[in-house]
Design a protein around this motif. Structure first.
Motif, PDB file in Angstrom:
ATOM      1  N   SER A   1       8.276  23.007 -10.032  1.00 34.87           N
ATOM      2  CA  SER A   1       9.383  22.606  -9.149  1.00 34.87           C
ATOM      3  C   SER A   1      10.661  22.426  -9.974  1.00 34.87           C
TER       4      SER A   1
ATOM      5  N   SER B   1       8.371  12.666  -7.403  1.00 36.24           N
ATOM      6  CA  SER B   1       8.924  12.274  -6.101  1.00 36.24           C
ATOM      7  C   SER B   1       8.367  13.243  -5.065  1.00 36.24           C
ATOM      8  N   ASN B   2       8.354  12.826  -3.816  1.00 41.86           N
ATOM      9  CA  ASN B   2       7.814  13.683  -2.771  1.00 41.86           C
ATOM     10  C   ASN B   2       8.595  14.992  -2.673  1.00 41.86           C
ATOM     11  N   SER B   3       9.920  14.937  -2.834  1.00 41.68           N
ATOM     12  CA  SER B   3      10.704  16.178  -2.752  1.00 41.68           C
ATOM     13  C   SER B   3      10.370  17.108  -3.923  1.00 41.68           C
ATOM     14  N   SER B   4      10.126  16.544  -5.104  1.00 38.84           N
ATOM     15  CA  SER B   4       9.732  17.361  -6.252  1.00 38.84           C
ATOM     16  C   SER B   4       8.329  17.939  -6.044  1.00 38.84           C
TER      17      SER B   4
ATOM     18  N   ASN C   1       6.926  18.605  -3.211  1.00 41.44           N
ATOM     19  CA  ASN C   1       6.980  19.620  -2.161  1.00 41.44           C
ATOM     20  C   ASN C   1       7.686  20.897  -2.590  1.00 41.44           C
ATOM     21  N   ALA C   2       8.372  20.856  -3.728  1.00 39.63           N
ATOM     22  CA  ALA C   2       8.980  22.069  -4.277  1.00 39.63           C
ATOM     23  C   ALA C   2       7.953  22.870  -5.086  1.00 39.63           C
TER      24      ALA C   2
ATOM     25  N   ARG D   1       2.386  23.041   0.649  1.00 44.25           N
ATOM     26  CA  ARG D   1       3.172  22.229  -0.285  1.00 44.25           C
ATOM     27  C   ARG D   1       2.307  21.113  -0.843  1.00 44.25           C
TER      28      ARG D   1
END
Length: 149
Positions: free
Chosen positions: A39, A46-49, A51-52, A96
């Motif tokens: 990512s 982190s959740n955004s990382s 999910n990348a 993801r």
């Protein structure tokens, strides 16, 4: 498909037979098209990382495929088991690593740690009924993602 004519002996006489040329291997019913294994930015968990980090699977057939209980796994043995999910013909599903709400084009592993190794790994997809390996995608340490086609 190309055909070639070759002589064949039949009961002491010369005959011509049609022999099919070998066909190219067909794509698997469900295949990897892309794995984003590293990512962007710093790995912060982190959740955004999380999910990348993802894989994209494609239904290569002309019929819908029920992925319920199919398994996505890495070389280490981390497994994601699909809940009921109908992958329509010619469509993709993105899996993801982090958390989120599953939808018609993407699902979430709901992990708190990364799955895919940045320095090389192998992703595999296995059919539920007999755990037959359907497709794999491998990569080394170069880049952040790989095309699997």
């Amino acid at each position: 498909m190309l055909r070639r004519i070759v002589p064949a002996a039949a009961a002491g006489t010369l005959a011509l037979a049609l022999v099919a040329a070998p066909a190219q291997a067909a794509n698997p019913a469900v295949m990897f098209t892309k794995v984003y294994f590293d990512s962007p930015g710093k790995d912060t968990r982190s959740n955004s990382s999380l999910n990348a980090e993802y894989v994209v699977l494609l239904n290569t057939t002309r019929k819908a495929i029920q992925l319920e209980d199919w398994i996505l796994r890495d070389k280490t043995g981390y497994k994601y088991r699909f809940l009921p999910f109908l992958l329509k013909p010619g469509k993709t599903v993105t899996v993801r690593t982090g958390s989120g709400n599953d939808g018609s084009s993407g699902v979430f592993w709901n992990r708190k740690q990364y799955v895919w190794n940045n320095d090389g790994d192998t992703a595999g997809i296995y059919r539920a009924s007999d755990l037959k390996r359907i497709d794999t995608c491998s990569w080394g340490s170069a880049g952040d993602w790989t095309n699997c086609k």
